[in-house]
Scaffold this active site. Structure first.
Site, short mmCIF file in Angstrom:
data_model
loop_
_atom_site.label_atom_id
_atom_site.label_comp_id
_atom_site.label_asym_id
_atom_site.label_seq_id
_atom_site.Cartn_x
_atom_site.Cartn_y
_atom_site.Cartn_z
N HIS A 70 0.85 -1.20 0.00
CA HIS A 70 0.00 0.00 0.00
C HIS A 70 0.89 1.26 0.00
O HIS A 70 0.96 1.99 0.98
CB HIS A 70 -0.88 -0.05 1.25
CG HIS A 70 -2.01 0.93 1.31
ND1 HIS A 70 -1.87 2.27 0.99
CD2 HIS A 70 -3.30 0.77 1.65
CE1 HIS A 70 -3.02 2.88 1.15
NE2 HIS A 70 -3.92 1.99 1.55
N GLU A 109 -1.03 1.45 -5.25
CA GLU A 109 -0.85 0.22 -4.50
C GLU A 109 -0.70 -0.96 -5.45
O GLU A 109 -1.57 -1.19 -6.30
CB GLU A 109 -2.03 0.03 -3.55
CG GLU A 109 -2.19 1.22 -2.60
CD GLU A 109 -3.60 1.39 -2.08
OE1 GLU A 109 -4.24 0.36 -1.80
OE2 GLU A 109 -4.05 2.54 -1.94
#
Length: 298
Positions: free
Chosen positions: A167, A270
């Site tokens: 992320h 991400e």
């Protein structure tokens, strides 16, 4: 290359290591095996660390590269096969490993590369509600570029299915002035409009809150940042999905660990396995997902 400098640091409640080479500096936390910041010396950071980050045990830091595993995002939004792996009705957003201490296996240098390796012993059957035996490793290699690899090795007797993501929070001069290259023509899920599927036209610029899941993404995407005269080049392996997120004004104001104007200085892209791009591991099988971060002058 001279020997890298490795310093142990305490940030709030978290144990961290700062690793400095001749050309770059990396800050990584034991909790979540989370890279907190990364920059080439003499340049702006490549990864963003929130000015109001909270360094608290059990809470992922708003920074760098949190690891989302064995599911990504809202648990109930995950496919049935992912949810079936978990023994509870509902689970925390982004999985079970971001707020746990990982075991540092070593920090080693070879040639111009510095290698940092972590494992999570809890994934060997000790994650609450997730009774599966997986050897989970995160390997960070800092050289001319930064490479982060998340590997899952199914050591149990049953097939497992998971979603996951690195992320990543990237540092930008001003998100309103950057563009993402490599998404033109891709289908994406617009999560802010009832999860409609749409098609991207041209590069992606930013004029408001953004939360999109790009499907069948290419191996390489770039963030073009004219004010900092650079292109951040992202190369993914083992992933066909890219999630692009920025909270903009209202959402940022709701986040205690982000300055009200912090959204201007960050952009999440991400590297993920989500939606139809899941990871299914037979007993004895391994899957690796990796992200390489580099930069070029414009």
């Amino acid at each position: 290359m001279s020997t890298p400098k490795v310093e142990s640091e305490q940030h709030g409640e978290l144990n961290c290591w700062r690793i400095t080479s001749d050309t770059a500096e990396l800050l990584v936390a034991q909790q979540g095996a989370q890279v907190l910041s990364y920059q080439r010396l003499g340049e702006p950071p490549l990864l963003w660390l929130s000015e109001q980050a909270i360094f608290k045990q059990g809470k992922s830091v708003r920074a760098g590269v949190p690891v989302c595993w064995p599911w990504f995002g809202n648990f109930k939004r995950n496919p049935d096969a992912v949810r079936a792996m978990y023994r509870e009705e509902d689970g925390p957003a982004h999985g079970l490993v971001r707020g746990r201490d990982w075991q540092l296996l070593g920090i080693d240098s070879s040639g111009d590369d510095i290698r940092v390796e972590f494992t999570l012993p809890d994934a060997r059957g000790d994650l609450p509600g997730w009774p599966h035996d997986v050897e989970l490793k995160l390997t960070i290699v800092m050289g001319e570029q930064l490479n982060i690899t998340l590997s899952s090795y199914n050591q149990g007797n049953d097939q497992i299915t998971l979603s996951q993501a690195l992320h990543s929070y990237f540092a930008v001069s001003d998100v309103r002035k950057v563009q993402v290259e490599g998404v033109d023509g891709l289908n994406y899920i617009e999560t802010l409009a009832n999860w409609e599927q749409r098609t991207q036209q041209g590069n992606l610029g930013f004029t408001g809150e953004t939360d999109r899941i790009y499907l069948q993404a290419p191996d390489q995407l770039s963030i073009v940042d004219p004010a900092w005269n650079r292109r951040i080049v992202l190369t993914a392996q083992g992933s066909r999905t890219a999630v692009i997120w920025n909270p903009w004004t209202e959402r940022a104001a709701e986040l205690a660990d982000m300055a009200d104007d912090g959204w201007q200085r960050m952009l999440c892209i991400e590297t993920a396995n989500v939606v139809d791009d899941l990871v299914t591991l037979a007993p004895g099988a391994t899957h690796s997902m990796s992200l390489t971060i580099g930069s070029q002058a414009l």
